[in-house]
Write a protein that holds these residues in place. Structure first.
Motif, PDB file in Angstrom:
ATOM      1  N   HIS A 101      25.789  26.057  36.332  1.00  0.00           N
ATOM      2  CA  HIS A 101      25.321  24.759  36.820  1.00  0.00           C
ATOM      3  C   HIS A 101      26.229  24.198  37.921  1.00  0.00           C
ATOM      4  O   HIS A 101      26.052  23.050  38.320  1.00  0.00           O
ATOM      5  N   GLY A 102      27.190  24.995  38.357  1.00  0.00           N
ATOM      6  CA  GLY A 102      28.091  24.541  39.413  1.00  0.00           C
ATOM      7  C   GLY A 102      28.917  23.328  39.001  1.00  0.00           C
ATOM      8  O   GLY A 102      29.230  22.458  39.820  1.00  0.00           O
ATOM      9  N   VAL A 103      29.296  23.273  37.737  1.00  0.00           N
ATOM     10  CA  VAL A 103      30.024  22.102  37.222  1.00  0.00           C
ATOM     11  C   VAL A 103      31.483  22.140  37.669  1.00  0.00           C
ATOM     12  O   VAL A 103      32.148  23.163  37.568  1.00  0.00           O
ATOM     13  N   LYS A 104      31.950  21.011  38.201  1.00  0.00           N
ATOM     14  CA  LYS A 104      33.373  20.900  38.586  1.00  0.00           C
ATOM     15  C   LYS A 104      34.140  20.059  37.572  1.00  0.00           C
ATOM     16  O   LYS A 104      35.333  20.217  37.393  1.00  0.00           O
ATOM     17  N   LEU A 105      33.433  19.124  36.933  1.00  0.00           N
ATOM     18  CA  LEU A 105      34.077  18.183  36.014  1.00  0.00           C
ATOM     19  C   LEU A 105      33.279  18.112  34.717  1.00  0.00           C
ATOM     20  O   LEU A 105      32.057  17.966  34.744  1.00  0.00           O
ATOM     21  N   THR A 106      33.985  18.252  33.598  1.00  0.00           N
ATOM     22  CA  THR A 106      33.299  18.096  32.318  1.00  0.00           C
ATOM     23  C   THR A 106      34.039  17.078  31.451  1.00  0.00           C
ATOM     24  O   THR A 106      35.269  17.063  31.405  1.00  0.00           O
ATOM     25  N   THR A 107      33.272  16.199  30.800  1.00  0.00           N
ATOM     26  CA  THR A 107      33.876  15.261  29.860  1.00  0.00           C
ATOM     27  C   THR A 107      33.720  15.833  28.459  1.00  0.00           C
ATOM     28  O   THR A 107      32.695  16.425  28.129  1.00  0.00           O
ATOM     29  N   LYS A 108      34.761  15.638  27.657  1.00  0.00           N
ATOM     30  CA  LYS A 108      34.746  16.213  26.317  1.00  0.00           C
ATOM     31  C   LYS A 108      34.957  15.144  25.263  1.00  0.00           C
ATOM     32  O   LYS A 108      35.740  14.228  25.437  1.00  0.00           O
ATOM     33  N   SER A 109      34.243  15.305  24.166  1.00  0.00           N
ATOM     34  CA  SER A 109      34.447  14.451  23.009  1.00  0.00           C
ATOM     35  C   SER A 109      35.322  15.241  22.046  1.00  0.00           C
ATOM     36  O   SER A 109      35.179  16.447  21.931  1.00  0.00           O
ATOM     37  N   LYS A 110      36.241  14.555  21.381  1.00  0.00           N
ATOM     38  CA  LYS A 110      37.247  15.233  20.553  1.00  0.00           C
ATOM     39  C   LYS A 110      36.632  16.303  19.643  1.00  0.00           C
ATOM     40  O   LYS A 110      35.702  16.053  18.902  1.00  0.00           O
ATOM     41  N   SER A 111      37.190  17.509  19.718  1.00  0.00           N
ATOM     42  CA  SER A 111      36.705  18.593  18.883  1.00  0.00           C
ATOM     43  C   SER A 111      37.867  19.490  18.494  1.00  0.00           C
ATOM     44  O   SER A 111      38.496  20.111  19.350  1.00  0.00           O
ATOM     45  N   ASP A 121      41.929  25.384  28.481  1.00  0.00           N
ATOM     46  CA  ASP A 121      42.564  26.346  29.383  1.00  0.00           C
ATOM     47  C   ASP A 121      41.520  27.258  30.013  1.00  0.00           C
ATOM     48  O   ASP A 121      41.574  27.569  31.203  1.00  0.00           O
ATOM     49  N   ALA A 122      40.569  27.694  29.185  1.00  0.00           N
ATOM     50  CA  ALA A 122      39.522  28.587  29.695  1.00  0.00           C
ATOM     51  C   ALA A 122      38.702  27.886  30.779  1.00  0.00           C
ATOM     52  O   ALA A 122      38.363  28.478  31.806  1.00  0.00           O
ATOM     53  N   LEU A 123      38.403  26.606  30.572  1.00  0.00           N
ATOM     54  CA  LEU A 123      37.629  25.849  31.565  1.00  0.00           C
ATOM     55  C   LEU A 123      38.428  25.716  32.861  1.00  0.00           C
ATOM     56  O   LEU A 123      37.902  25.956  33.959  1.00  0.00           O
ATOM     57  N   ALA A 124      39.696  25.344  32.722  1.00  0.00           N
ATOM     58  CA  ALA A 124      40.536  25.170  33.906  1.00  0.00           C
ATOM     59  C   ALA A 124      40.621  26.481  34.688  1.00  0.00           C
ATOM     60  O   ALA A 124      40.515  26.490  35.924  1.00  0.00           O
ATOM     61  N   ASP A 125      40.778  27.606  33.960  1.00  0.00           N
ATOM     62  CA  ASP A 125      40.830  28.910  34.625  1.00  0.00           C
ATOM     63  C   ASP A 125      39.534  29.218  35.369  1.00  0.00           C
ATOM     64  O   ASP A 125      39.525  29.950  36.348  1.00  0.00           O
ATOM     65  N   ALA A 126      38.436  28.669  34.861  1.00  0.00           N
ATOM     66  CA  ALA A 126      37.142  28.926  35.500  1.00  0.00           C
ATOM     67  C   ALA A 126      36.843  27.884  36.579  1.00  0.00           C
ATOM     68  O   ALA A 126      35.727  27.823  37.106  1.00  0.00           O
ATOM     69  N   GLY A 127      37.823  27.051  36.906  1.00  0.00           N
ATOM     70  CA  GLY A 127      37.635  26.072  37.978  1.00  0.00           C
ATOM     71  C   GLY A 127      36.876  24.828  37.548  1.00  0.00           C
ATOM     72  O   GLY A 127      36.319  24.113  38.378  1.00  0.00           O
ATOM     73  N   VAL A 128      36.827  24.569  36.257  1.00  0.00           N
ATOM     74  CA  VAL A 128      36.144  23.369  35.759  1.00  0.00           C
ATOM     75  C   VAL A 128      37.211  22.438  35.163  1.00  0.00           C
ATOM     76  O   VAL A 128      37.995  22.854  34.310  1.00  0.00           O
ATOM     77  N   GLU A 129      37.238  21.197  35.646  1.00  0.00           N
ATOM     78  CA  GLU A 129      38.243  20.263  35.121  1.00  0.00           C
ATOM     79  C   GLU A 129      37.758  19.628  33.826  1.00  0.00           C
ATOM     80  O   GLU A 129      36.763  18.911  33.816  1.00  0.00           O
ATOM     81  N   PRO A 130      38.464  19.893  32.695  1.00  0.00           N
ATOM     82  CA  PRO A 130      38.060  19.255  31.444  1.00  0.00           C
ATOM     83  C   PRO A 130      38.790  17.933  31.249  1.00  0.00           C
ATOM     84  O   PRO A 130      40.006  17.871  31.389  1.00  0.00           O
ATOM     85  N   VAL A 131      38.052  16.870  30.938  1.00  0.00           N
ATOM     86  CA  VAL A 131      38.693  15.587  30.662  1.00  0.00           C
ATOM     87  C   VAL A 131      38.371  15.176  29.235  1.00  0.00           C
ATOM     88  O   VAL A 131      37.207  14.995  28.874  1.00  0.00           O
ATOM     89  N   GLU A 132      39.410  15.065  28.410  1.00  0.00           N
ATOM     90  CA  GLU A 132      39.224  14.587  27.045  1.00  0.00           C
ATOM     91  C   GLU A 132      38.944  13.090  27.107  1.00  0.00           C
ATOM     92  O   GLU A 132      39.573  12.364  27.879  1.00  0.00           O
ATOM     93  N   THR A 133      38.027  12.604  26.281  1.00  0.00           N
ATOM     94  CA  THR A 133      37.661  11.196  26.396  1.00  0.00           C
ATOM     95  C   THR A 133      37.963  10.373  25.147  1.00  0.00           C
ATOM     96  O   THR A 133      37.928   9.150  25.200  1.00  0.00           O
TER      97      THR A 133
END
Lengths: 467, 210
Positions: A101-111, A121-133
């Motif tokens: 989906h060409g995602v650059k930024l993903t928001t995450k709910s605590k898991s 780490d896997a997301l960051a390595d794939a060029g997707v910025e994960p933001v914990e919310t």
């Protein structure tokens, strides 16, 4: 063996950290009091817990059928279901969807499950910025630390430390004593992320088989935002989190928040049943559910099957004398406390987490507290037995245990040892207590009674015990 | 498909027959559902107002919106609002009716003071209100505004989550939320702070239907 020394080293540092000790006691006490009051408010909480245990046991015994029902109904609602044998596969599936989906930024709910597989780490390595919310989870993400409690990831942080982290993020000085302001700033900074994210990632507290729904509980509302604002939502769920019916899910929900935070229900219980329908106003166009095994299925039909009943409420952490002193980070696993001491070795290897089954006094408080009555003390002992069998216990300790067994098995040796210890304690004894060397008593809060002048056997022989 | 088979096979070969217990039935008996609802919601830092009729509820709502100096208000097109046409009735505010007004719903919700909704059901035990997605019912309308305000008829009250699940029927909406208070956190030194990501205030006007 490094695992054993590591736990002890970290725990020793934690125990001498007065500030951390205060934070741990304050937080766990608050959770404990809350839980006790919340359960007392329920009619028949004991029977409800028995019922819940029965539900969990029966569900786990027939997990394959329930998972298939869940999958079928989730697919019927339009969700896409993926199966991951291990953490790497789950990370590949999730980063794959993000990239597609060409995602650059993903928001995450605590898991916790996402922590378990190292998804960020896997997301960051794939060029997707994960933001914990989740605020606590965001704080530990900004600090570059793992969570230190299943429910309160940042409970080890002071408001000064939080203010420092958030000030850096906000680019301005924030007053540490103004917690509402810190919260408002977090709201402001994360709000834009929610709206900009191309993907929302959540865990799942429950998967309800009869409707194929994912249930998610949060207090802050981040779970709702993550599953409502972005065009794509991925839920990562351990395969054991299945409730066959909504009646079963109701039992689960009525115990989860009460056991975790002492609330009757969390502020927001979100039920997601597939992507937005064609006439819905908003919501994700795609919903993916990733079912994660990662060592769970092999526990079925073993002495450790019970551990799959866990709903990650964290109640066992709050009563554990070892967790309360050592803190979450000492465990060297994302899962800490009694439950962590059992599942970390089971899921990630006994050798790697050899210290953890030892990190318990076997006092049984965790069993008393558990909403599904998981017998953690029994499993801790079973893991210790496995450690002895596989030679994972350090040599000095093994020799000591062997010597102790020898002494206790022979009454002459035992009374000789008693005499020896009575003589040996003289330099340390102060009246009826022992003066413990500072090295073993950094906070000077431990007391050890001195051995009495006479042993029980001696008192018996001398007739001291008659009436 | 490989992992799916592997996991299911492993579970099946080690699984066994087991009898799932029947449903747990609610053991709650509240003499006054509305009073319990109000108490529980207040304990959860929500706010509950009682009204004797829908008209009374609307008067209170109007009063409240003025007190709040509400600027932008987003309203779900669902009962009891559908035929009330609040935007024409109270033109002093800036309105967005979900599914009917023009303009960007998301931007409007993000800037709105109040999000107005009805409720599918309400749980007395926990002071909870249940809202769903669907035609005319936006998820963001009850989530992004500063305040979520729900008009709830007493007829939608049920004792607790057990009586609610026992009475459920039909296909589930894509999104259903049980709301039990305003957004809150205890993540900084276990100090409760209200209004993290969701609404900072959650107000329910509980009304009897005349």
């Amino acid at each position: 063996m490094s695992g054993v020394t590591q736990f002890r080293r970290k725990a020793r540092i934690a125990i001498s950290d007065i500030r951390l000790q205060g934070a741990l006691e304050g937080a766990t006490q608050k959770f404990r009091t809350g839980r006790t009051a919340a359960l007392a408010d329920l009619p028949d909480a004991g029977a409800l817990r028995d019922h819940f245990k029965a539900i969990r046991q029966a569900t786990i015994a027939q997990l394959a059928d329930h998972l298939e029902t869940f999958e079928r109904n989730a697919q019927a609602s339009g969700a896409q279901v993926h199966w991951a044998a291990d953490g790497d596969e789950a990370c590949r599936i999730i980063t794959g969807i993000a990239q597609q989906h060409g995602v650059k930024l993903t928001t995450k709910s605590k898991s916790m499950t996402s922590e378990e597989i190292g998804l960020n780490d896997a997301l960051a390595d794939a060029g997707v910025e994960p933001v914990e919310t989740d605020l606590g989870e965001w704080i530990v993400q900004l600090a570059g630390e793992p969570p230190s409690h299943i429910v309160g990831p940042a409970l080890h942080k002071t408001r000064q430390q939080v203010a420092e982290l958030l000030s850096k993020e906000a680019g301005k000085e924030l007053d540490a004593d103004d917690i509402p302001l810190l919260t408002a700033e977090a709201r402001r900074m994360l709000r834009q992320k929610f709206l900009d994210a191309g993907l929302g990632i959540s865990g799942a507290n429950i998967g309800v088989a009869e409707s194929g729904s994912i249930v998610l509980v949060t207090n802050e509302g981040n779970g709702r935002l993550v599953t409502s604002a972005p065009p794509v939502h991925i839920a990562l769920m351990g395969i054991e989190k299945i409730a066959p019916t909504w009646d079963d899910a109701a039992v689960w929900l009525s115990l989860l928040a009460r056991s975790a935070t002492g609330q009757p229900l969390s502020v927001y219980t979100s039920v997601v049943t597939g992507p937005a329908k064609s006439d819905d106003i908003d919501g994700p166009q795609e919903v993916h559910i990733v079912l994660l095994d990662n060592g769970r299925s092999k526990l079925l039909n073993t002495p450790f099957e019970e551990v799959l009943q866990c709903i990650r409420c964290g109640a066992c952490l709050n009563v554990c004398p070892v967790y309360r002193a050592a803190g979450g980070h000492s465990y060297g696993s994302h899962y800490s406390g009694p439950i962590g001491a059992v599942i970390s070795p089971l899921l990630f290897g006994l050798e790697k987490h050899a210290a953890l089954p030892q990190a318990s006094t076997l006092c049984g408080a965790c069993l008393d507290e558990c909403p599904s009555r998981i017998d953690l003390p029994r499993m801790l002992l079973a893991l210790r037995a496995e450690e002895v069998e596989s030679g994972l216990i350090p040599l000095p300790e093994r020799l000591l245990e062997r010597a102790a067994a020898r002494v206790m098995g022979n009454h002459r040796l035992l009374s000789a040892a008693g005499t020896g210890l009575r003589l040996g304690q003289i330099p340390l004894a102060q009246g009826e207590t022992l003066n413990i060397p500072r090295r073993f008593n950094p906070a000077q809060d431990r007391r050890l009674p001195a051995l009495p002048k006479k042993s029980f056997r001696q008192m018996w022989r001398d007739g001291d015990l008659d009436e | 498909m490989n992992s799916r088979h592997k996991i299911l096979n492993q579970l099946r070969s080690n699984g066994r027959a087991a009898e799932t217990p029947g449903p747990w039935r609610s053991r709650r008996q509240f003499d006054d559902l509305a009073a319990r609802f109000a108490d529980a919601l207040t304990a959860a830092k929500g706010e509950c107002r009682r009204a004797g009729s829908l008209d009374d509820a609307l008067d209170q709502l109007h009063q409240l919106l003025r007190e709040l100096s509400a600027g932008k208000i987003v309203v779900n097109a669902e009962p009891p609002f559908i035929e009330l046409d609040l935007p024409s009735r109270w033109p002093d505010f800036q309105w967005h009716t979900v599914g009917q007004s023009d303009g960007d719903l998301r931007a409007f919700c993000a800037a709105a003071t109040v999000g107005l909704s009805g409720a599918d059901a309400a749980l007395a035990e926990t002071g909870s209100v249940i809202v769903s997605s669907g035609p005319g019912r936006s998820r963001l309308a009850t989530l992004l505004p500063e305040i979520h305000l729900a008009l709830v008829p007493t007829s939608s009250l049920t004792a607790d989550i057990f009586t609610w699940t026992a009475g459920r029927q039909g296909v589930l909406p894509a999104n259903q939320i049980i709301v039990s208070g305003p957004s809150k956190t205890g993540d900084i030194e276990q100090t409760m702070a209200i209004g993290v990501h969701g609404p900072k205030r959650f107000i329910v006007i509980l009304y009897d239907e005349g």
